[in-house]
Design an enzyme around this catalytic site. Structure first.
Site, short mmCIF file in Angstrom:
data_model
loop_
_atom_site.label_atom_id
_atom_site.label_comp_id
_atom_site.label_asym_id
_atom_site.label_seq_id
_atom_site.Cartn_x
_atom_site.Cartn_y
_atom_site.Cartn_z
N LYS A 252 0.86 -1.20 0.00
CA LYS A 252 0.00 0.00 0.00
C LYS A 252 0.88 1.23 0.00
O LYS A 252 1.68 1.43 0.91
CB LYS A 252 -0.91 -0.01 1.24
CG LYS A 252 -1.64 1.33 1.50
CD LYS A 252 -2.57 1.26 2.70
CE LYS A 252 -3.16 2.63 3.04
NZ LYS A 252 -4.05 2.61 4.23
N LYS A 264 -10.18 12.75 8.18
CA LYS A 264 -9.60 12.43 9.47
C LYS A 264 -9.53 13.69 10.33
O LYS A 264 -9.30 14.78 9.81
CB LYS A 264 -8.16 11.92 9.28
CG LYS A 264 -8.04 10.51 8.77
CD LYS A 264 -6.58 10.07 8.73
CE LYS A 264 -6.42 8.70 8.09
NZ LYS A 264 -7.05 7.61 8.84
N ASP A 275 1.60 6.50 5.39
CA ASP A 275 0.65 5.52 4.86
C ASP A 275 1.14 4.81 3.59
O ASP A 275 0.42 4.01 2.99
CB ASP A 275 -0.71 6.21 4.61
CG ASP A 275 -1.88 5.29 4.88
OD1 ASP A 275 -1.69 4.27 5.56
OD2 ASP A 275 -2.99 5.60 4.40
N ASP A 334 -12.17 6.89 3.91
CA ASP A 334 -10.94 6.69 4.68
C ASP A 334 -10.53 5.20 4.68
O ASP A 334 -9.46 4.86 5.14
CB ASP A 334 -11.13 7.19 6.11
CG ASP A 334 -9.81 7.42 6.82
OD1 ASP A 334 -8.76 7.39 6.15
OD2 ASP A 334 -9.84 7.63 8.06
N GLU A 336 -9.41 3.54 2.26
CA GLU A 336 -8.92 3.67 0.89
C GLU A 336 -7.82 2.65 0.57
O GLU A 336 -7.65 2.27 -0.58
CB GLU A 336 -8.39 5.09 0.65
CG GLU A 336 -6.93 5.37 1.06
CD GLU A 336 -6.68 5.19 2.55
OE1 GLU A 336 -7.64 5.21 3.33
OE2 GLU A 336 -5.50 5.02 2.94
N ARG A 338 -7.50 -0.53 1.15
CA ARG A 338 -8.00 -1.79 0.58
C ARG A 338 -8.41 -1.62 -0.88
O ARG A 338 -8.35 -2.57 -1.66
CB ARG A 338 -9.14 -2.33 1.46
CG ARG A 338 -10.34 -1.43 1.53
CD ARG A 338 -11.24 -1.75 2.71
NE ARG A 338 -10.71 -1.24 3.98
CZ ARG A 338 -11.27 -1.43 5.17
NH1 ARG A 338 -12.39 -2.13 5.27
NH2 ARG A 338 -10.73 -0.94 6.26
N1 BES Z 1 -4.15 4.61 6.92
C1 BES Z 1 -5.23 4.30 7.76
C2 BES Z 1 -4.88 3.32 8.86
C3 BES Z 1 -3.85 3.75 9.87
C4 BES Z 1 -4.24 4.17 11.13
C5 BES Z 1 -2.51 3.66 9.59
C6 BES Z 1 -3.29 4.53 12.06
C7 BES Z 1 -1.55 4.02 10.52
C8 BES Z 1 -1.94 4.46 11.76
C9 BES Z 1 -6.37 3.70 6.94
O1 BES Z 1 -6.47 4.13 5.64
C10 BES Z 1 -7.65 4.06 7.63
O2 BES Z 1 -7.91 5.22 7.71
N2 BES Z 1 -8.39 3.07 8.09
C11 BES Z 1 -9.63 3.31 8.74
C12 BES Z 1 -10.60 2.26 8.25
C13 BES Z 1 -12.02 2.52 8.67
C14 BES Z 1 -12.53 3.78 8.02
C15 BES Z 1 -12.86 1.33 8.29
C16 BES Z 1 -9.40 3.18 10.24
O3 BES Z 1 -8.60 2.36 10.66
O4 BES Z 1 -10.01 3.94 10.98
ZN ZN Z 2 -4.75 4.77 4.76
MN MN Z 3 -7.58 5.90 5.42
#
Ligand code: BES
Ligand code: ZN
Ligand code: MN
Length: 488
Positions: A252, A264, A275, A334, A336, A338
Site C-alpha cells: 500500500k 480524518k 501511509d 478513509d 482507501e 484496501r
Molecule cells: N491509513 C489508515 C490506517 C492507519 C491508522 C494507519 C493509524 C496508521 C496508523 C487507513 O487508511 C484508515 O484510515 N483506516 C480506517 C478504516 C475505517 C474507516 C474502516 C481506520 O482504521 O479507521
Molecule cells: Zn490509509
Molecule cells: Mn484511510
C-alpha cells in the site's frame, strides 16, 4: 558508515568508542574475561558492585580505562542469556549506537556481538538503523553516523549481508519519513527507478492513462481527489529457476491519507505521510533481495496514490469497479488502502505467483488489537501464514495471526454493488479489511500483514529514533536469502 572487521588487537588498538555487550553471565564469555583481565579486574569489580548494569540495553560509559586503547568504553547490557537471540542483539547494538551517534565519531568498535549468523546480522542492522534519525530536514542532525564501525569476531559474510539489509531498512525508513510534499507518487517512482537501476531489478510503471486502460477503477477512484497523478509500479527480480513462479510482494503506497470526504481529525492526519510504508517495505525487500542475489523470483507491486479532497474526489455512496470486475460501494473514503490494494493484488495475480504477501498500514483497528509493536497477519493459507510468523519469530520481529473465520465476510456484502469497503461498525475492523482483500486473491496462497502499528513510531525507543522503522524488511530479506534455496 562502513561496517568492517575489527583488528585482532581489539583492546589495544585505538578507536573513539569501544562498545562491549555484556550479559548477566559475562564470566562465561572469553571475550569479556579478556577485557576484564586487560583492565586488571576493574571491569569485573564495577559489574559485581552493580555500578555497571547488565540489564538489557542499559548503557554505562567509562572514560580513559587503563589497559584499553579506546578513548571511551561503552558497556551495553544484554540481560540473562549468554547467547543473544537476534532481537536482543539488534536492540543492544542499536541502543549503544544511538548513544554513540549523538556526536561525530570516526571509528567505533563493537565487541561481544559475535554469535549465530542471524544474530550477528541483526546486531549490524540495529547499529545501522540507530545512527540514522528521522530529522531529514534538520540542518544539524540529532544523530550522525560514524565513519567506520568495526566488529569483533563477526564473520565477513555477515558483515556484508548485515550491511546490505541494514541499508535496505534505512531506505524504507527514509521514504516513510519523507513528508508528503516531497514524497508523492511521482517522486516515489523515481526512488524505485533509482534502486532498480542500481541493483538490477526490472521496473515497469503504469501512469494514469495506463491505469485507465487496465481498468484499475478502485485505485483510480482513491486517486481522483488529488492533483498528484497516481502510479502503479511493478518490480521484477529473477534469481531463481527461470520456470519457477515468483513470490508476489504487494504494498500500500498512499503517500498521504487525509481520509478524503470521511476526513480524518487533525491529530490522526498529522502522521499520515506514513501511509505508504507498505510500498516502502516492498521496495526495501526487493532491493535487499537483488543486492544479495536471492535464489528466488520476486514480483513487487505497489499502488501509489494520495487520498485527498477536491471537487473531483470520490464520494460516499459512489460505486467503483475494481480491475477484477468486482463492484465496490464506498461507505467510507478513509478505507482507501484496501481499494488501492484490490487492484494491486489483481495485477500481482497476472504473474501467476506461487504465493502473495501484502504489506499495508491498513487499519487503526489492528493497532487497537495488537498495539504499536506487532504486525497482524491474516491469511487464506495456514502454511504460508505460519511460514511468515515463524520467520518473524526466528529473526526477532513481531507478527501475530488474527482469525479469518468466514462469517466476517457477511459484513462486507454490498447493497447495490458486490461488496462495500467497510464492515458493519468498527469491531474486528482489521479482519473485515482483510476479508475485503481476500476477495481479490482468488485461490492463491496469500498473507496480509497489517503494519499500521509498528511501521511508524510516535516516540523514540532506546535503540531507534521515532518515525519510520522499516519493520519486516529484515525478516523478509533474511527469509528470501536463506542458505537452503527458497522455492519460487
Ligand atoms: N491509513 C489508515 C490506517 C492507519 C491508522 C494507519 C493509524 C496508521 C496508523 C487507513 O487508511 C484508515 O484510515 N483506516 C480506517 C478504516 C475505517 C474507516 C474502516 C481506520 O482504521 O479507521
Ligand atoms: Zn490509509
Ligand atoms: Mn484511510
Amino acid at each position: 558508515m562502513r561496517c568492517i572487521a575489527a583488528p585482532q588487537q581489539w583492546i589495544q588498538s585505538p578507536c573513539d568508542v569501544l562498545v562491549v555487550a555484556i550479559s548477566d553471565q559475562w564470566r562465561n564469555s572469553p571475550l569479556v574475561l579478556e577485557l576484564d583481565q586487560a583492565t586488571g579486574g576493574f571491569l569485573g569489580k564495577l559489574i559485581d558492585s552493580g555500578e555497571v548494569s547488565t540489564d538489557p540495553n542499559q548503557l554505562t560509559t567509562l572514560y580513559s580505562v587503563l589497559g584499553v586503547a579506546a578513548s571511551q568504553l561503552l558497556i551495553v547490557g544484554t540481560g540473562e542469556q549468554q547467547n543473544m537471540p537476534p532481537r536482543v542483539a539488534n536492540r543492544a547494538a542499536g541502543a549503544a549506537m544511538k548513544r554513540i551517534a549523538t556526536m561525530y565519531r570516526e571509528r567505533v568498535r563493537f565487541a561481544g556481538f559475535s554469535g549465530t549468523p542471524i544474530a550477528e546480522r541483526a546486531a549490524l542492522c540495529g547499529a545501522m538503523v540507530a545512527c540514522v534519525g528521522q530529522d531529514l530536514f534538520r540542518q544539524e542532525k540529532s544523530l550522525v553516523q560514524p565513519e567506520y564501525c568495526e566488529w569483533v569476531g563477526v564473520h565477513e559474510n555477515n558483515l556484508l549481508k548485515g550491511s546490505v539489509i541494514g541499508e535496505s531498512i534505512n531506505l524504507t525508513r527514509k521514504l516513510v519519513n519523507m513528508p508528503a510534499n516531497y514524497l508523492h507518487p511521482e517522486s516515489f517512482v523515481e526512488e524505485i527507478f533509482r534502486s532498480g537501476q542500481q541493483y538490477k531489478f526490472e521496473v515497469e510503471i503504469w501512469d494514469k492513462s495506463k491505469l485507465e486502460e487496465e481498468r484499475c477503477g478502485a485505485l483510480l477512484g482513491v486517486a481522483r481527489g488529488s492533483s498528484c497523478e497516481p502510479r502503479l509500479a511493478i518490480m521484477r527480480y529473477r534469481g531463481g529457476d527461470s520456470t519457477a513462479p515468483p513470490i508476489a510482494l504487494v504494498g500500500k503506497g498512499v503517500t498521504f491519507d487525509s481520509g478524503g470526504y470521511s476526513l480524518k481529525p487533525s491529530d490522526s492526519m498529522l502522521t499520515m505521510k506514513c501511509d505508504m510504508a507498505g510500498a516502502a517495505t516492498v521496495l526495501g525487500i526487493m532491493q535487499a533481495a537483488a543486492m544479495l542475489n536471492a535464489k528466488c523470483n520476486l514480483v513487487g507491486v505497489v499502488g501509489l496514490v494520495e487520498n485527498m479532497i477536491s471537487g473531483n474526489a470520490f464520494k460516499l455512496g459512489d460505486v467503483l469497479m475494481a480491475r477484477s470486475g468486482k463492484t465496490i460501494e464506498i461507505h467510507n473514503t478513509d478505507a482507501e488502502g484496501r481499494l488501492v490494494l484490490a487492484d494491486c493484488l489483481s495485477v500481482a495475480l497476472d504473474s501467476q505467483p506461487s504465493k502473495i504477501v501484502d504489506f499495508a498500514t491498513l487499519t487503526g483497528a489492528c493497532v487497537v488489537a495488537l498495539g504499536n509493536d506487532i504486525s497482524g497477519a491474516m491469511s487464506n493459507d495456514k502454511e504460508w501464514q505460519s511460514e511468515i510468523t515463524s520467520a518473524a519469530d526466528e529473526f526477532g520481529e513481531y507478527v501475530w495471526p488474527l482469525p479469518m473465520y468466514d462469517f466476517f465476510s457477511e459484513q462486507i456484502v454490498g447493497k447495490i454493488a458486490d461488496i462495500k469497503n467497510v464492515g458493519e461498525g468498527r469491531w474486528g475492523g482489521a479482519i473485515t479489511a482483510a476479508k475485503f482483500l481476500q476477495e481479490f486473491v482468488g485461490k492463491t496462497p496469500w498473507t496480509h500483514l497489517d503494519i499500521a502499528g509498528p511501521a511508524f513510531l510516535d516516540s523514540a525507543k532506546a535503540w531507534c529514533d521515532a518515525g519510520g522503522t522499516g519493520t519486516l524488511v529484515r525478516t523478509f530479506a533474511e527469509m528470501l536469502t536463506r542458505d537452503t534455496p527458497e522455492q519460487g
